[in-house]
Design an enzyme around this catalytic site. Structure first.
Site, short mmCIF file in Angstrom:
data_model
loop_
_atom_site.label_atom_id
_atom_site.label_comp_id
_atom_site.label_asym_id
_atom_site.label_seq_id
_atom_site.Cartn_x
_atom_site.Cartn_y
_atom_site.Cartn_z
CE LYS A 7 106.84 116.08 16.15
NZ LYS A 7 107.08 117.68 16.24
CG ASP A 131 103.32 116.01 13.54
OD1 ASP A 131 103.83 116.50 12.45
OD2 ASP A 131 103.53 116.43 14.60
P1 ATP Z 1 102.69 117.97 18.09
O1 ATP Z 1 104.05 118.00 18.18
O2 ATP Z 1 102.07 116.87 17.19
O3 ATP Z 1 102.04 119.18 17.85
P2 ATP Z 1 102.49 117.67 20.93
O4 ATP Z 1 103.55 116.69 21.38
O5 ATP Z 1 102.54 119.07 21.00
O6 ATP Z 1 102.12 117.35 19.41
P3 ATP Z 1 100.45 115.98 22.18
O7 ATP Z 1 101.34 115.41 23.35
O8 ATP Z 1 100.17 115.15 21.15
O9 ATP Z 1 101.08 117.32 21.64
O10 ATP Z 1 98.99 116.71 22.79
C1 ATP Z 1 98.21 117.52 22.51
C2 ATP Z 1 96.80 117.51 22.75
O11 ATP Z 1 96.21 116.22 22.56
C3 ATP Z 1 96.94 117.24 24.59
O12 ATP Z 1 96.52 118.60 25.34
C4 ATP Z 1 96.12 116.16 24.95
O13 ATP Z 1 94.94 116.62 25.63
C5 ATP Z 1 95.49 115.55 23.56
N1 ATP Z 1 95.58 114.09 23.38
C6 ATP Z 1 95.05 113.49 22.74
N2 ATP Z 1 95.47 112.33 22.65
C7 ATP Z 1 96.49 112.10 23.47
C8 ATP Z 1 97.64 111.17 23.75
N3 ATP Z 1 97.25 109.95 23.17
N4 ATP Z 1 98.57 111.46 24.32
C9 ATP Z 1 98.73 112.97 24.81
N5 ATP Z 1 97.87 113.81 24.46
C10 ATP Z 1 96.67 113.19 23.75
#
Ligand code: ATP
Length: 290
Positions: A7, A131
């Site tokens: 997203k 989310d």
């Molecule tokens: P948001 O936009 O919801 O804040 P994000 O995209 O910034 O999320 P994610 O890619 O979800 O962040 O990753 C955040 C942390 O979660 C990472 O540092 C990772 O170690 C951990 N994590 C746990 N599960 C997953 C997964 N399935 N994929 C990626 N990261 C994950």
């Protein structure tokens, strides 16, 4: 196989800090066609496999946790082997972990023959992350509260260019930099929600807003550089997504998005031309959930 779309936040306003430590926000979330792929197979225990080095495979993985909470809530005795092909950059502001969790909930609902309605899955989803309920719906939605109270929005398809600087930023760190001077009243996000149904990308591009960007800009000068590169290459507007550091630009057409992508791409930045999705963010392909 289950595909799990990322997203962007076309708008994100921080209204206040709540007594529970979370922030009250108003946001417009929009699914885009950059997707992780998950394979779910019957197994004695819950297990996550991935070749992505920066993603944990134990209970810290949101996909693992999704399987664990659904197994507990549905009182099933199956395990599952989740093979995760990460295409969404990690800790990028694109909701990668959350969409994987939603994909596991939807995929196991089918594979385990639970037939839970979406409202019941959404209740479980919110416990995994704010989310996650959005990804069970897809399309575009206005999120209030901590971002988890959703109203779906009718949207036309937009072409976007995503630019990621190849370093992670933690959501907690960005929220930790927010000061009361950055609070706004939610009117900007509601304006974006109104513009989304209209024709042409111009109105949406002109009303993009992210209050967290003020919090992140001081620490990451690359944000302003990536946005300047997008607008110099022809984007109608550019903004950070979520808690960053990915930024996106709005293009007039997918063809123009591809041209912008080519102009902006350079060694340090990873870029994608994508379309927004009007339908589900989670798609279960035939033979996926055996
Ligand atoms: P948001 O936009 O919801 O804040 P994000 O995209 O910034 O999320 P994610 O890619 O979800 O962040 O990753 C955040 C942390 O979660 C990472 O540092 C990772 O170690 C951990 N994590 C746990 N599960 C997953 C997964 N399935 N994929 C990626 N990261 C994950």
């Amino acid at each position: 196989m289950v595909s799990a779309a990322a997203k962007v936040n076309l708008a994100l306003e921080v209204l206040s800090r709540r007594a529970d430590g979370y922030h009250e926000i108003v946001t417009v979330m929009q699914a885009v066609d950059l997707s992780d792929r998950l394979t779910l197979e019957d197994a004695p225990a819950i297990e996550v496999r991935t070749s992505a080095l920066d993603v944990p495979t134990d209970e810290r993985n949101l996909a693992y946790r999704a399987a664990a909470v659904l197994r507990e809530a549905a009182k099933v005795e199956h395990g599952v082997r989740i093979t995760l092909d990460k295409r969404i950059p990690v800790a990028a502001g694109l909701g990668g972990g959350s969409t994987d969790a939603a994909a596991v909930l939807a995929g196991l609902n089918r594979m385990w023959g639970l037939e839970w309605p979406s409202e019941r899955l959404e209740e479980l989803a919110v416990g995994l992350g704010m989310d996650v309920p959005f990804f069970l719906r897809g399309g575009a939605a206005l999120g209030t509260g901590r971002g988890e109270r959703l109203t779906s929005i009718r949207s036309s398809v937009l072409a976007l260019v995503l630019v990621n600087p190849r370093f992670p930023v933690s959501t907690a760190e960005t929220y930790g930099r927010v000061t009361p001077a950055m609070y706004t009243d939610g009117g900007r996000a509601r304006a974006v929600a109104g513009a989304l149904g209209g024709r042409g990308a111009g109105r949406v591009a002109a009303s993009l807003y992210n209050g967290l960007e003020l919090a992140a800009r001081g620490a990451y000068p690359q944000l302003a550089q990536m946005e300047a590169a997008l607008t110099a290459a022809g984007a109608l507007g550019a903004m950070m997504s979520g808690s960053g550091p990915t930024v996106f630009g709005v293009a007039r057409s997918f063809e123009q998005a591809r041209q912008i992508r080519t102009r902006v791409a350079r060694g340090a930045w990873e870029c994608w031309a994508v379309r927004t999705l009007r339908g589900p963010a989670i798609r279960i392909r035939a033979g996926a959930a055996r």
